[in-house]
Design a protein around this motif. Structure first.
Motif, PDB file in Angstrom:
ATOM      1  N   ARG A 297       0.805  -1.357   0.052  1.00  0.00           N
ATOM      2  CA  ARG A 297       0.174  -0.118   0.115  1.00  0.00           C
ATOM      3  C   ARG A 297       0.761   1.259   0.044  1.00  0.00           C
ATOM      4  O   ARG A 297       0.383   2.218   0.287  1.00  0.00           O
ATOM      5  CB  ARG A 297      -0.993  -0.075   1.096  1.00  0.00           C
ATOM      6  N   GLY A 298       1.998   1.076  -0.206  1.00  0.00           N
ATOM      7  CA  GLY A 298       2.854   2.286  -0.180  1.00  0.00           C
ATOM      8  C   GLY A 298       3.691   2.685   0.973  1.00  0.00           C
ATOM      9  O   GLY A 298       4.722   3.481   0.773  1.00  0.00           O
ATOM     10  N   TYR A 299       3.422   2.078   2.027  1.00  0.00           N
ATOM     11  CA  TYR A 299       4.228   2.454   3.185  1.00  0.00           C
ATOM     12  C   TYR A 299       5.668   2.202   3.223  1.00  0.00           C
ATOM     13  O   TYR A 299       6.583   2.834   3.626  1.00  0.00           O
ATOM     14  CB  TYR A 299       3.370   1.642   4.336  1.00  0.00           C
ATOM     15  N   GLY A 300       6.020   1.032   2.708  1.00  0.00           N
ATOM     16  CA  GLY A 300       7.362   0.399   2.555  1.00  0.00           C
ATOM     17  C   GLY A 300       8.280   1.439   1.574  1.00  0.00           C
ATOM     18  O   GLY A 300       9.418   1.541   1.722  1.00  0.00           O
ATOM     19  N   ARG A 301       7.377   1.673   0.411  1.00  0.00           N
ATOM     20  CA  ARG A 301       8.053   2.317  -0.570  1.00  0.00           C
ATOM     21  C   ARG A 301       8.525   3.784  -0.118  1.00  0.00           C
ATOM     22  O   ARG A 301       9.556   4.370  -0.427  1.00  0.00           O
ATOM     23  CB  ARG A 301       7.244   2.518  -1.756  1.00  0.00           C
ATOM     24  N   GLU A 302       7.645   4.444   0.626  1.00  0.00           N
ATOM     25  CA  GLU A 302       7.827   5.883   1.255  1.00  0.00           C
ATOM     26  C   GLU A 302       8.994   5.679   2.352  1.00  0.00           C
ATOM     27  O   GLU A 302       9.659   6.430   2.511  1.00  0.00           O
ATOM     28  CB  GLU A 302       6.415   6.439   1.811  1.00  0.00           C
ATOM     29  N   ALA A 303       8.869   4.504   3.289  1.00  0.00           N
ATOM     30  CA  ALA A 303       9.858   4.384   4.208  1.00  0.00           C
ATOM     31  C   ALA A 303      11.343   4.405   3.320  1.00  0.00           C
ATOM     32  O   ALA A 303      12.173   5.065   4.014  1.00  0.00           O
ATOM     33  CB  ALA A 303       9.576   3.114   4.798  1.00  0.00           C
ATOM     34  N   MET A 304      11.230   3.614   2.351  1.00  0.00           N
ATOM     35  CA  MET A 304      12.610   3.083   1.590  1.00  0.00           C
ATOM     36  C   MET A 304      13.126   4.448   1.153  1.00  0.00           C
ATOM     37  O   MET A 304      14.152   4.953   1.050  1.00  0.00           O
ATOM     38  CB  MET A 304      12.395   2.188   0.684  1.00  0.00           C
ATOM     39  N   THR A 305      12.132   5.423   0.570  1.00  0.00           N
ATOM     40  CA  THR A 305      12.521   6.658  -0.087  1.00  0.00           C
ATOM     41  C   THR A 305      13.339   7.766   0.922  1.00  0.00           C
ATOM     42  O   THR A 305      14.144   8.371   0.697  1.00  0.00           O
ATOM     43  CB  THR A 305      11.443   7.247  -0.745  1.00  0.00           C
TER      44      THR A 305
END
Length: 176
Positions: A100-108
């Motif tokens: 749901r995009g949480y991991g992607r934002e955390a990685m960014t």
């Protein structure tokens, strides 16, 4: 603290250890994370592991929080100041927050932190070839595949490719 739209990266606290123990005992989560085969972990072993990890100056470890809920952890590991490199790792342990995009934002947020605050020039990672959701997410952040070790790791009853990916600070667009 590092604050994004969906997540906040903050220090891991001993109060997080019981939930981390749940995550580390979830076979599905552990298989997605790669690394050693899953094994049962007690609160004491998780506490010892994270206490040692947090003491090691070559590692920067964060809790991932969404709407006040601890949902996973991430970090930069094996930071090599001379060469300007570090390995990144992430695990979303709460199934409600996967895909749901949480991991992607955390990685960014994490790679931006590594580049800007620790003067890293390259951040790299390893993942299993079958973890297609993670590979798509890493690519969306800007990581590119640098190599693949075929059938290199035993996971979930079969051999899997180990995918090596990296992101260079100079490859990011300005303003990111």
């Amino acid at each position: 603290m590092i604050v994004g739209k969906l997540v906040t990266l903050r220090a891991i606290n001993p109060e997080d250890y019981p939930r981390l123990t749940e995550f580390k005992n979830d076979i599905d989560v552990e298989l997605l994370g790669g690394g050693d085969p899953p094994r049962p972990r007690t609160l004491a072993t998780v506490t010892e592991f994270f206490d040692n990890l947090l003491k090691d100056k070559s590692n920067l470890t964060f809790a991932i929080e969404a709407a006040g809920l601890f949902i996973g952890d991430c970090g930069l590991f094996h930071i090599d100041q001379r060469n300007g490199t570090g390995e990144v790792g992430i695990g979303i342990g709460d199934h409600d927050y996967l895909g749901r995009g949480y991991g992607r934002e955390a990685m960014t947020l994490l790679v931006d932190y590594g580049f800007r605050m620790h003067n890293l020039r390259k951040i790299w990672l390893e993942t299993h070839g079958s973890n297609e959701r993670a590979i798509r997410s890493y690519r969306a952040v800007g990581f590119v595949e640098e190599g693949r070790q075929r059938e290199h790791v035993w996971s979930g009853g079969r051999y899997e490719d180990l995918v090596l990916m990296a992101l260079f600070r100079d490859d990011l667009s300005p303003g990111r």
